[in-house]
Design an enzyme around this catalytic site. Structure first.
Site, PDB file in Angstrom:
ATOM      1  N   ASP A  67       0.906  -1.313   0.066  1.00 40.32           N
ATOM      2  CA  ASP A  67      -0.031  -0.052  -0.059  1.00 40.32           C
ATOM      3  C   ASP A  67       0.671   1.243  -0.084  1.00 40.32           C
ATOM      4  O   ASP A  67       2.208   1.271   0.178  1.00 40.32           O
ATOM      5  CB  ASP A  67      -1.016  -0.030   1.219  1.00 40.32           C
ATOM      6  CG  ASP A  67      -0.457  -0.538   2.511  1.00 40.32           C
ATOM      7  OD1 ASP A  67       0.964  -0.633   2.534  1.00 40.32           O
ATOM      8  OD2 ASP A  67      -1.092  -0.955   3.412  1.00 40.32           O
ATOM      9  N   ASN A 136      -7.943  -2.748  13.930  1.00 39.01           N
ATOM     10  CA  ASN A 136      -9.454  -2.923  13.482  1.00 39.01           C
ATOM     11  C   ASN A 136      -9.214  -4.331  12.717  1.00 39.01           C
ATOM     12  O   ASN A 136     -10.293  -4.621  12.050  1.00 39.01           O
ATOM     13  CB  ASN A 136      -9.960  -1.843  12.834  1.00 39.01           C
ATOM     14  CG  ASN A 136      -9.259  -1.544  11.440  1.00 39.01           C
ATOM     15  OD1 ASN A 136      -8.232  -1.985  11.208  1.00 39.01           O
ATOM     16  ND2 ASN A 136      -9.643  -0.386  11.014  1.00 39.01           N
ATOM     17  N   GLU A 143      -9.801  -2.047   5.057  1.00 39.75           N
ATOM     18  CA  GLU A 143     -10.366  -1.636   6.351  1.00 39.75           C
ATOM     19  C   GLU A 143     -11.622  -2.464   6.287  1.00 39.75           C
ATOM     20  O   GLU A 143     -12.256  -3.021   5.324  1.00 39.75           O
ATOM     21  CB  GLU A 143     -10.610  -0.106   6.003  1.00 39.75           C
ATOM     22  CG  GLU A 143      -9.553   0.825   5.958  1.00 39.75           C
ATOM     23  CD  GLU A 143      -8.716   1.092   7.353  1.00 39.75           C
ATOM     24  OE1 GLU A 143      -8.646  -0.017   8.295  1.00 39.75           O
ATOM     25  OE2 GLU A 143      -8.183   1.932   7.528  1.00 39.75           O
TER      26      GLU A 143
HETATM   27  C1  F6R Z   1       1.320  -1.393   6.461  1.00 39.12           C
HETATM   28  C2  F6R Z   1      -0.075  -2.092   6.084  1.00 39.12           C
HETATM   29  C3  F6R Z   1      -0.737  -1.892   7.476  1.00 39.12           C
HETATM   30  C4  F6R Z   1      -0.039  -2.398   8.654  1.00 39.12           C
HETATM   31  C5  F6R Z   1      -0.873  -2.251  10.102  1.00 39.12           C
HETATM   32  C6  F6R Z   1      -0.190  -2.734  11.408  1.00 39.12           C
HETATM   33  O1  F6R Z   1       1.922  -1.526   4.973  1.00 39.12           O
HETATM   34  O2  F6R Z   1      -0.312  -2.553   5.456  1.00 39.12           O
HETATM   35  O3  F6R Z   1      -1.803  -3.078   7.361  1.00 39.12           O
HETATM   36  O4  F6R Z   1       0.607  -3.470   8.773  1.00 39.12           O
HETATM   37  O5  F6R Z   1      -1.603  -1.039   9.853  1.00 39.12           O
HETATM   38  O6  F6R Z   1       0.602  -1.397  11.529  1.00 39.12           O
HETATM   39  P1  F6R Z   1       1.729  -1.603  12.688  1.00 39.12           P
HETATM   40  O7  F6R Z   1       2.879  -2.564  12.328  1.00 39.12           O
HETATM   41  O8  F6R Z   1       2.378  -0.119  12.698  1.00 39.12           O
HETATM   42  O9  F6R Z   1       0.920  -1.665  13.826  1.00 39.12           O
END
Ligand code: F6R
Length: 249
Positions: A67, A136, A143
């Protein structure tokens, strides 16, 4: 699903890096699916260290990232391209021309999504897809929704994601409101999925994702349908999932 329990974040990082390192050693021309965020920082640090020690060679590796924030250029220090360069690509012998991240600067969403889907098709099957998990239950920036999106799409970030990610920005208003993300369909095509989850604040959602129903309301739950998932999590994150699995026996 295989669960690998780590003592803490450092242990988790070494164990998960070891899995990616074996993939590269066994298949030097591997296609890696990569993630950003705090969860994989330690494992990228290990990979860089092992490369510097002469134990890893990235020269034939290619990569596709999950992403990118819409509106940020790769030079912006909050962009995911910048993150990947600074945590991994700048420190190993990967050919940057074979590292792909959605283009946050493309304003036309349908155009960028179609382009990135073509990038994914051209890259071939991802050998190992690394994933973190949002508070979440999001994976990539998929999402919670009423349905699973198959391909690359532009998402409105959930308020909880903006809240969680504001720590990286000077102020909350600076967090982009939209992002481009690989779809669930693309993530599920990977030969193997490696999920890394750390910390007690993810314990509840981790249990919901892997011991609850498969639902787009908890996007990571779809991984229950993938036949080759390895979850590396520390004890703090695993607590509730272990309770639920034991209760279900
Ligand atoms: C990042 C991504 C997100 C993160 C998720 C967890 O490329 O795709 O899905 O893996 O938001 O983020 P952290 O590791 O910062 O808790």
């Amino acid at each position: 699903m295989r669960i690998i329990e780590a003592v803490d974040y450092e242990d988790l990082s070494r164990k998960a890096a070891g899995i990616i390192a074996s993939q590269i050693t066994l298949k030097p021309a591997s296609v890696l699916g990569l993630a950003t965020g705090s969860s994989p920082v330690g494992l990228y640090r290990c990979l860089v260290e092992w490369y510097k020690n002469g134990d890893l060679d990235f020269s034939r590796v290619s990569s596709v990232n999950l992403d990118e924030y819409k509106g940020l250029s790769g030079d912006n220090d909050q962009s995911y391209r910048y993150f990947m360069n600074s945590h991994l690509f700048d420190h190993v012998n990967i050919d940057k021309a074979r590292t792909f991240v959605p283009n946050g600067l493309e304003p036309d969403s349908s155009r960028e999504c179609a382009r990135y889907d073509q990038v994914l098709a051209d890259a071939g099957q991802v050998d190992i897809q690394l994933l973190g998990m949002g508070h979440n239950g999001h994976i990539g920036f998929n999402e919670p929704e009423d349905f699973f999106e198959k391909g690359t799409h532009c998402v409105d970030l959930a308020p909880s994601t903006i809240e969680a990610n504001k720590r990286f920005f000077q102020k909350e208003e600076d967090v982009p409101r939209q992002a481009y993300t690989m779809g669930i369909g693309s993530i599920m095509q990977a030969a193997q999925v490696l999920v890394v989850v750390s910390g007690a604040e993810k314990a509840e959602i981790l249990a919901e994702a892997f011991a609850g129903p498969v639902t787009p309301r908890v996007p990571a739950s779809v991984l229950q349908l993938h036949q080759n998932v390895v979850l590396v999590a520390d004890q703090a994150a695993l607590g509730k999932l272990k309770e639920r699995m034991e209760a279900g026996k």
